[in-house]
Design an enzyme around this catalytic site. Structure first.
Site, PDB file in Angstrom:
ATOM      1  N   GLU A 176      -5.618  -4.993  10.406  1.00 46.82           N
ATOM      2  CA  GLU A 176      -4.607  -3.961  10.624  1.00 46.82           C
ATOM      3  C   GLU A 176      -4.895  -3.204  11.919  1.00 46.82           C
ATOM      4  OE1 GLU A 176      -2.481  -2.925   6.783  1.00 46.82           O
ATOM      5  OE2 GLU A 176      -4.124  -1.527   6.965  1.00 46.82           O
ATOM      6  N   LYS A 183       0.260   4.283  -0.246  1.00 46.49           N
ATOM      7  CA  LYS A 183      -0.307   5.506   0.359  1.00 46.49           C
ATOM      8  C   LYS A 183      -0.109   6.694  -0.587  1.00 46.49           C
ATOM      9  CE  LYS A 183       0.775   3.507   4.811  1.00 46.49           C
ATOM     10  NZ  LYS A 183       0.391   3.600   6.202  1.00 46.49           N
ATOM     11  N   GLU A 218      -6.546   4.847   7.571  1.00 45.70           N
ATOM     12  CA  GLU A 218      -6.284   6.270   7.296  1.00 45.70           C
ATOM     13  C   GLU A 218      -7.497   6.912   6.633  1.00 45.70           C
ATOM     14  OE1 GLU A 218      -2.547   5.625   5.300  1.00 45.70           O
ATOM     15  OE2 GLU A 218      -1.679   5.036   7.228  1.00 45.70           O
ATOM     16  N   ASN A 254       0.885  -1.171   0.000  1.00 44.37           N
ATOM     17  CA  ASN A 254       0.000   0.000   0.000  1.00 44.37           C
ATOM     18  C   ASN A 254       0.919   1.216   0.000  1.00 44.37           C
ATOM     19  OD1 ASN A 254      -1.908   1.992   0.414  1.00 44.37           O
ATOM     20  ND2 ASN A 254      -2.031   1.636   2.626  1.00 44.37           N
ATOM     21  N   GLY A 265       2.253   2.245  10.528  1.00 40.67           N
ATOM     22  CA  GLY A 265       3.183   3.352  10.351  1.00 40.67           C
ATOM     23  C   GLY A 265       3.849   3.791  11.648  1.00 40.67           C
ATOM     24  N   SER A 272       3.222  -2.301  10.224  1.00 40.53           N
ATOM     25  CA  SER A 272       4.672  -2.308  10.422  1.00 40.53           C
ATOM     26  C   SER A 272       5.311  -3.664  10.135  1.00 40.53           C
ATOM     27  CB  SER A 272       5.031  -1.819  11.833  1.00 40.53           C
ATOM     28  OG  SER A 272       4.577  -0.487  12.018  1.00 40.53           O
ATOM     29  N   HIS A 331      -9.313   1.343   4.595  1.00 32.49           N
ATOM     30  CA  HIS A 331      -8.032   1.539   5.293  1.00 32.49           C
ATOM     31  C   HIS A 331      -8.239   2.492   6.474  1.00 32.49           C
ATOM     32  CE1 HIS A 331      -3.892   2.641   6.135  1.00 32.49           C
ATOM     33  NE2 HIS A 331      -3.564   1.515   5.547  1.00 32.49           N
TER      34      HIS A 331
END
Ligand code: PEP
Length: 255
Positions: free
Chosen positions: A170, A15, A100, A13, A176, A216, A98
């Site tokens: 996740e 981003k 985010e 991904n 991150g 991560s 996701h």
């Protein structure tokens, strides 16, 4: 349950990283490093990079995905891109839900469900992200949160359509941040997601569904995470931007 029934899928991904020229260079760098992979390899890239990435990936084993899609086919949704548009240009995968998107762009379980529906209706393969916040883990409601997110996202999805769904667990606190869930934590939640699929669709579907871990994951921890019984691959953020790191994860998944 039989792990051998499942594919292992390693998906990057990217981003909001890489210009089209940089995307071409990164795919070209990754290509030879993953050519012998014994797992599926996907790169999910910004919309602006899709053409460049697909062109660079032609003839290789790398599949290209987008990082989101809208539920409507077209219309007054400034800044959005529809599932139909993605399909039309030859995109195969799309990440939906996701954290985010949920954290910074107001995505809810309901909008995630609508996007999943649109993606499936347009023949895209979905990487559906679910996961708890740090405070939710601390409040001991991880399983409730992950079950609820998964259940709502899959409302109206048939058993046949499930073939085109990958679920990525996740934990938000691990994305991150450099903090990885332990292999046992990842396996525990992945196992609960599979059990939920069993409740909703039956054992055969639970045996087959691909449940990734993301948060991560890197060249150093991939071996242990991917060795877990219920971890069928990974969704990789930061480490997918460096060809040798991404390739090392693909190698770990190919064992
Ligand atoms: C992600 O973006 O889905 C992700 C897991 O990021 P990272 O690997 O950087 O934690």
């Amino acid at each position: 349950m039989d792990k051998s029934l499942r594919k292992v899928v390693i998906a990057g991904n990217w981003k909001m990283n890489k210009t089209p020229d940089e995307a071409t260079a990164l795919i070209n760098e990754i290509k030879p490093l993953v050519a012998d992979a014994n797992c599926d390899v996907v790169a999910c890239v910004p919309y602006i990079d899709l053409f460049a990435a697909m062109e660079a990936a032609k003839g290789s084993n790398i599949k290209i995905g987008a990082e989101n899609c809208h539920w409507a086919e077209s219309g007054a949704f400034t800044g959005e891109v529809s599932a139909n548009m993605l399909k039309t240009i030859g995109v195969e995968y799309v990440v939906i839900g996701h954290s985010e998107r949920r954290q910074f762009f107001g995505e809810t379980d309901v909008t995630v469900q609508k996007r999943v529906r649109a993606a499936l209706d347009n023949g895209l393969k979905v990487i559906l992200c679910v996961g708890e916040l740090l405070e939710e883990r601390e409040q001991n409601v991880t399983m409730e949160i992950v079950r609820m997110q998964t259940k709502i996202a899959l409302l109206g999805v048939s058993e046949a359509e499930l073939e085109n769904i990958i679920i990525a667990y996740e934990p938000v606190w691990a994305i991150g941040t450099g903090k990885t869930a332990t292999a046992a934590q990842a396996n525990e939640v992945n196992c609960a997601i599979r059990a939920l699929i069993g409740e909703l669709y039956g054992k055969a579907a639970a045996d087959k569904i691909v449940v990734q871990y993301g948060g991560s994951m890197n060249a150093g921890n991939a071996d242990e995470l991917l060795a877990q019984y219920d971890v069928d691959g990974g969704l990789i953020g930061g480490a997918s931007l460096k060809a040798p790191d991404f390739a090392a994860i693909v190698k770990a998944a190919s064992k």
